[in-house]
Design an enzyme around this catalytic site. Structure first.
Site, PDB file in Angstrom:
ATOM      1  N   ASP A  18      12.282 -33.097 -11.654  1.00  0.00           N
ATOM      2  CA  ASP A  18      10.468 -33.214 -11.074  1.00  0.00           C
ATOM      3  C   ASP A  18      10.121 -34.190 -12.259  1.00  0.00           C
ATOM      4  O   ASP A  18      10.516 -34.908 -12.984  1.00  0.00           O
ATOM      5  CB  ASP A  18      10.171 -31.643 -11.393  1.00  0.00           C
ATOM      6  CG  ASP A  18       9.546 -31.266 -11.755  1.00  0.00           C
ATOM      7  OD1 ASP A  18       7.650 -32.027 -10.751  1.00  0.00           O
ATOM      8  OD2 ASP A  18       8.174 -30.765 -12.136  1.00  0.00           O
ATOM      9  N   GLY A  19       8.650 -34.955 -11.491  1.00  0.00           N
ATOM     10  CA  GLY A  19       8.977 -36.084 -12.174  1.00  0.00           C
ATOM     11  C   GLY A  19       8.748 -37.434 -11.639  1.00  0.00           C
ATOM     12  O   GLY A  19       7.900 -39.020 -12.487  1.00  0.00           O
ATOM     13  N   ASN A  20       9.632 -37.677 -10.544  1.00  0.00           N
ATOM     14  CA  ASN A  20       9.798 -38.734 -10.197  1.00  0.00           C
ATOM     15  C   ASN A  20       9.073 -39.278  -9.535  1.00  0.00           C
ATOM     16  O   ASN A  20       8.301 -40.400  -9.468  1.00  0.00           O
ATOM     17  CB  ASN A  20      11.328 -38.613  -8.931  1.00  0.00           C
ATOM     18  CG  ASN A  20      12.763 -38.464  -9.338  1.00  0.00           C
ATOM     19  OD1 ASN A  20      12.367 -38.159 -10.321  1.00  0.00           O
ATOM     20  ND2 ASN A  20      13.091 -37.124  -8.473  1.00  0.00           N
ATOM     21  N   ASN A  66      10.885 -28.653  -0.451  1.00  0.00           N
ATOM     22  CA  ASN A  66      10.470 -29.523  -0.108  1.00  0.00           C
ATOM     23  C   ASN A  66      10.269 -30.224   1.791  1.00  0.00           C
ATOM     24  O   ASN A  66      10.690 -31.776   1.792  1.00  0.00           O
ATOM     25  CB  ASN A  66      11.940 -30.128  -0.917  1.00  0.00           C
ATOM     26  CG  ASN A  66      11.573 -30.344  -2.494  1.00  0.00           C
ATOM     27  OD1 ASN A  66      12.295 -30.184  -3.166  1.00  0.00           O
ATOM     28  ND2 ASN A  66       9.879 -30.728  -2.670  1.00  0.00           N
ATOM     29  N   ARG A  69       7.358 -32.495   2.670  1.00  0.00           N
ATOM     30  CA  ARG A  69       7.000 -34.097   2.142  1.00  0.00           C
ATOM     31  C   ARG A  69       6.794 -34.815   3.442  1.00  0.00           C
ATOM     32  O   ARG A  69       7.986 -34.485   4.961  1.00  0.00           O
ATOM     33  CB  ARG A  69       8.401 -33.749   1.138  1.00  0.00           C
ATOM     34  CG  ARG A  69       8.437 -33.605  -0.029  1.00  0.00           C
ATOM     35  CD  ARG A  69       8.463 -33.966  -0.971  1.00  0.00           C
ATOM     36  NE  ARG A  69       8.189 -33.182  -2.818  1.00  0.00           N
ATOM     37  CZ  ARG A  69       8.314 -33.125  -3.473  1.00  0.00           C
ATOM     38  NH1 ARG A  69       9.038 -34.615  -3.672  1.00  0.00           N
ATOM     39  NH2 ARG A  69       8.345 -32.470  -4.205  1.00  0.00           N
TER      40      ARG A  69
HETATM   41  C1  FPP Z   1      11.367 -34.115  -7.366  1.00  0.00           C
HETATM   42  O1  FPP Z   1      10.125 -35.255  -7.980  1.00  0.00           O
HETATM   43  C2  FPP Z   1      12.078 -34.182  -7.316  1.00  0.00           C
HETATM   44  C3  FPP Z   1      12.861 -34.407  -5.575  1.00  0.00           C
HETATM   45  C4  FPP Z   1      12.100 -33.263  -4.812  1.00  0.00           C
HETATM   46  C5  FPP Z   1      14.291 -34.946  -5.233  1.00  0.00           C
HETATM   47  C6  FPP Z   1      14.822 -35.712  -6.315  1.00  0.00           C
HETATM   48  C7  FPP Z   1      16.331 -35.705  -5.561  1.00  0.00           C
HETATM   49  C8  FPP Z   1      17.071 -36.570  -5.387  1.00  0.00           C
HETATM   50  C9  FPP Z   1      16.205 -37.618  -6.034  1.00  0.00           C
HETATM   51  C10 FPP Z   1      17.898 -37.420  -4.345  1.00  0.00           C
HETATM   52  C11 FPP Z   1      19.451 -37.570  -5.544  1.00  0.00           C
HETATM   53  C12 FPP Z   1      19.341 -35.900  -6.254  1.00  0.00           C
HETATM   54  C13 FPP Z   1      20.738 -35.982  -7.576  1.00  0.00           C
HETATM   55  C14 FPP Z   1      21.120 -34.679  -8.012  1.00  0.00           C
HETATM   56  C15 FPP Z   1      21.407 -37.643  -7.927  1.00  0.00           C
HETATM   57  P1  FPP Z   1       8.644 -34.946  -7.618  1.00  0.00           P
HETATM   58  O2  FPP Z   1       9.222 -35.871  -6.150  1.00  0.00           O
HETATM   59  O3  FPP Z   1       8.305 -34.199  -7.041  1.00  0.00           O
HETATM   60  O4  FPP Z   1       7.825 -35.682  -8.810  1.00  0.00           O
HETATM   61  P2  FPP Z   1       6.151 -35.752  -8.875  1.00  0.00           P
HETATM   62  O5  FPP Z   1       6.435 -33.598  -9.426  1.00  0.00           O
HETATM   63  O6  FPP Z   1       5.665 -36.471 -10.161  1.00  0.00           O
HETATM   64  O7  FPP Z   1       5.506 -35.839  -7.393  1.00  0.00           O
END
Ligand code: FPP
Length: 169
Positions: A18-20, A66, A69
């Protein structure tokens, strides 16, 4: 991070990605930059967990929700996931190439003896419960199991993590 000796370690750690997106936005980067950094950070955490003797790590990487998205973002996440191992979830919705990669990775890593890494994809908690209920009810209707025999342990055996301890943390 240096390996340490730690008593009373959890056996199984679950990590919700989360939080990417927020991380990227703060730095004026595109969302995929955040996912790429999230994947790298996850790798560091997984390696550290392995070095201190954690037995299982589960990353909740891509939920059933997801898929809503933007297609480009979904494609980026799929590409990042191809670099990692062992997958939980209903894999039937992924394209042929992605499924083959996932299955090959699982096969290649099946002889590994270190930490077990699960990556939950197309995963939903309710979806997992529904899947277990369907499997158990099928066994009851086929006479393989009686209603009284349905215990927590039987239920656990029908989850994706069958044979693994429940996440502690
Ligand atoms: C949540 O952040 C992240 C995701 C929905 C995708 C995460 C998956 C990967 C990065 C692929 C690789 C996986 C692994 C385990 C190596 P968000 O986009 O919801 O962040 P936000 O809440 O800040 O918008």
């Amino acid at each position: 991070m240096a390996p340490e000796t730690t008593a009373n370690l959890p056996r199984h750690i679950g990590i919700i990605m989360d939080g990417n997106g927020r991380w990227a936005r703060k730095r004026l980067l595109p969302r995929y930059g955040g996912h790429s950094m999230g994947a790298k950070t996850f790798q560091k955490i997984a390696e550290y967990c392995s070095s201190i003797g954690i037995e299982y790590v589960t990353a909740y990487a891509f939920s059933t929700e997801n898929w809503k998205r933007p297609p480009k973002e979904v494609a980026t996440i799929m590409r990042l996931m191809k670099q990692y191992l062992s997958f939980l979830g209903d894999l039937s919705v992924f394209d042929e190439e992605m499924r083959t990669t996932m299955l090959e990775l699982e096969k290649e890593s099946s002889t590994c003896t270190g930490m077990h890494l699960n990556i939950a994809v197309n995963y939903g908690g309710r979806d997992e419960i529904l899947r277990a209920v369907k499997q158990i009810s099928q066994k009851v209707s086929q006479g393989e199991l009686t209603q009284e025999e349905i215990t927590e342990e039987v239920f656990s055996r029908h989850l994706y993590t069958a044979g693994q301890p429940d996440p502690d943390l």
